[in-house]
Enzyme design. Structure first.
Site, mmCIF file in Angstrom:
data_model
loop_
_atom_site.group_PDB
_atom_site.id
_atom_site.type_symbol
_atom_site.label_atom_id
_atom_site.label_comp_id
_atom_site.label_asym_id
_atom_site.label_seq_id
_atom_site.Cartn_x
_atom_site.Cartn_y
_atom_site.Cartn_z
ATOM 1 N N SER A 128 93.513 -22.774 97.799
ATOM 2 C CA SER A 128 92.908 -22.918 96.470
ATOM 3 C C SER A 128 92.434 -21.571 95.957
ATOM 4 C CB SER A 128 91.736 -23.884 96.512
ATOM 5 O OG SER A 128 91.137 -23.930 95.231
ATOM 6 N N LYS A 182 92.674 -30.565 100.671
ATOM 7 C CA LYS A 182 92.979 -29.826 99.430
ATOM 8 C C LYS A 182 93.126 -30.807 98.261
ATOM 9 C CE LYS A 182 94.168 -26.758 96.392
ATOM 10 N NZ LYS A 182 95.458 -26.716 95.811
ATOM 11 N N HIS A 185 89.723 -31.862 97.262
ATOM 12 C CA HIS A 185 89.140 -30.703 96.560
ATOM 13 C C HIS A 185 89.571 -30.725 95.090
ATOM 14 C CE1 HIS A 185 89.837 -26.751 94.762
ATOM 15 N NE2 HIS A 185 88.748 -26.339 95.375
ATOM 16 N N ASN A 186 90.852 -30.927 94.844
ATOM 17 C CA ASN A 186 91.330 -30.940 93.463
ATOM 18 C C ASN A 186 90.765 -32.134 92.695
ATOM 19 O OD1 ASN A 186 92.861 -28.823 94.430
ATOM 20 N ND2 ASN A 186 94.666 -29.394 93.251
ATOM 21 N N GLU A 189 87.422 -31.263 91.698
ATOM 22 C CA GLU A 189 87.553 -30.303 90.591
ATOM 23 C C GLU A 189 87.753 -31.052 89.256
ATOM 24 O OE1 GLU A 189 90.459 -27.162 91.493
ATOM 25 O OE2 GLU A 189 91.250 -27.426 89.468
#
Ligand code: NDP
Length: 476
Positions: A128, A182, A185-186, A189
């Site tokens: 990232s 990941k 995480h997105n 976000e």
């Protein structure tokens, strides 16, 4: 064979990752399907370190010391499989293939299993931070075997972002664990950005303020608990003036949010695992809604007067209300995201360290924030924490924010300003803390129409009421 690591796929991400490796003293073999990219990398940046350019995959593999470590940084999906198919016959047992693209964790699990049959390590790795991160220090989330991490760890930890001397990279867990983390995480976000966008919209509607004035409010917030990269760039974007029209930049951008799909993946996975990540789901749906131009136009025409004028009397108090509501909603979104990671970890036996995950998001990545230190602390102090919401720091922040949260959501509803992520985070909080939920009625209805049975609060067992008969209760 001289290179310690190789990178194939030299578009923006691969090129910058290769440069980062070279700048940190590693000898990097570089390769790209079309050799022009390889040549231009060496021509423009060859002086930054030791590159070993290769035009064929065979030469590329031959340039690597053993066990070989090959980073694949190509377009996710079919291209990744194509490159793996080309690589595998050239590799030998013990070699490591690292996929740093944005793969779905299920694809990573499939590829890991297939390569394991060849004696190869396949390491799905989340990266990232975009192109800048890839060059100057990303947050790196490698999955795969412990053995592969012994080779990769020292390399990745060196090129990752560093916060307080701690690298933003750690071994997440076996097979798809890195890409799963990941993905979440997105998703987080998405939620973070939606909450920020709603806060801006509420400030604009409530205060009748111009973007430049709201930029100052965000700049102020960035000095406190909300300090983060996203809040910082929000101030930057809101303060920007469009050169062509002289208008605020945010007013000339079409209000249709796009997505590449990782938010959707996160929501799909959470549905499968039964984890209510309502903040991420609202954020993903809000982007979809923004794209439905026809429906928006029809509804605008049908309900022109359904909102109400919003007049805020005390400016400073309102700004503080929005700040507290934003912080509380953000805590909910992160609590849900970490619940999701824990559920994935249990489902797939990944044994993911939640506090460790928060540690490597403190720098390099898009959601980097001061706040993540508190998450690490919360899980370090209590690894079996049921929800982040009840960890002392977060519980205090939420409790302090509740009156503000309710005022903001209620005022927005009265004025007709949509705040789906604020409202649904508050509803999630209230549902979690409710003494009784109307789920009891749902169970009654299910038993009534489908004999789906229910449990009682006062006795063990499974029961059914004979709804069509004498309405007596039987044990199922
Ligand atoms: P792209 O996703 O645009 O992919 C372009 C690269 O893929 C080129 O090197 C291209 O080679 C190669 N490629 C495409 N198809 C094939 C194929 N069939 N066989 C071999 N090579 C192929 O590049 P990015 O640098 O933007 O991203 C790379 C990866 O990193 C992606 O998976 C992306 O999702 C991920 N990622 C991107 C981030 C970003 O901010 N951009 C952030 C984090 C991850 P050629 O030059 O020959 O066409």
């Amino acid at each position: 064979a001289t290179a310690q690591i190789g990178v194939t796929g030299l578009a923006v991400m691969g090129r910058n990752l290769a440069r980062n490796l070279a700048r940190n003293g590693f000898t990097v073999a570089v390769h790209n399907r079309s050799p022009e990219r390889t040549r231009s990398l060496v021509a423009e940046h060859g002086g930054e370190g030791r590159f070993v350019p290769a035009e064929s995959m065979a030469d590329f593999v031959a340039a690597l010391e053993r066990p070989r470590a090959v980073i694949v940084m190509v377009k996710a999906g079919g291209p990744t499989d194509a490159v793996i198919d080309e690589l595998v016959p050239l590799l030998e047992p013990g070699d490591i293939v690292v996929d740093c693209g944005n793969a779905h964790f299920a694809d990573t699990r499939r590829r890991e299993e297939a390569l394991r049959d060849h004696g190869l390590h396949f390491v799905g790795t989340g990266v990232s931070g975009g192109e800048e991160g890839a060059l100057h220090g990303p947050s790196i989330m490698p999955g795969g075997s412990d053995e592969s991490y012994r080779k990769l760890g020292p390399i990745f930890e060196k090129i990752a972002a560093q916060v307080d001397g701690v690298p933003c990279c750690r071994h997440i867990g076996p097979d798809g664990a890195g890409h799963f983390v990941k993905m979440v995480h997105n998703g987080i976000e998405y939620a973070d950005m939606q909450l920020i966008a709603e806060a801006y919209d509420l400030l604009r509607a409530g205060l009748g303020a111009e973007p430049a004035e709201i930029a100052e409010i965000f700049r102020g917030w960035n000095g406190g608990e909300l300090e983060s990269f996203l809040i910082e760039i929000t101030a930057d974007v809101l303060a920007h003036t469009d050169a062509a029209s002289g208008r605020p930049f945010v007013d000339v951008v079409l209000d249709r949010a796009e997505q590449k799909g990782t938010g959707r993946w996160t929501v799909q996975s959470a549905l499968d695992l039964g984890i209510p990540i309502t903040g991420i789901a609202e954020a993903t749906f809000a982007r979809s809604l923004s794209g439905h131009a026809d429906q928006r136009e029809a509804a605008r025409a049908a309900f022109p007067d359904a909102g109400a004028t919003w007049r805020v009397d005390d400016r400073d108090a309102f700004v503080e209300d929005v700040r507290r509501a934003l912080l509380a909603s953000k805590i909910v979104a992160y609590a849900q995201g970490f619940d999701h990671i824990r559920a994935g970890s249990r489902e797939y036996d990944w044994n993911i360290d939640l506090g460790g995950t928060a540690t490597i998001w403190r720098g390099g990545c898009i959601i980097r924030a001061r706040f993540l230190d508190r998450i690490r602390q919360a899980y370090d102090e209590q690894p079996d924490l049921s929800t982040l919401l009840v960890a002392p720091y977060f519980a205090d922040a939420v409790a302090a924010g509740v009156p503000s949260w309710r005022r903001v959501v209620a005022d927005a509803a009265r004025a007709g300003v949509p705040a789906p992520a604020f409202a649904s985070s508050l509803a999630y909080f209230d549902a979690l803390r409710a003494q009784r939920l109307p789920a009891a009625l749902i169970q009654g209805l299910r038993d009534n129409f489908g004999a789906h049975t229910y449990h009682r609060v006062d006795r063990e067992g499974t029961f059914h009421t004979l709804w069509a008969g004498d309405r007596s209760e039987v044990e199922a």
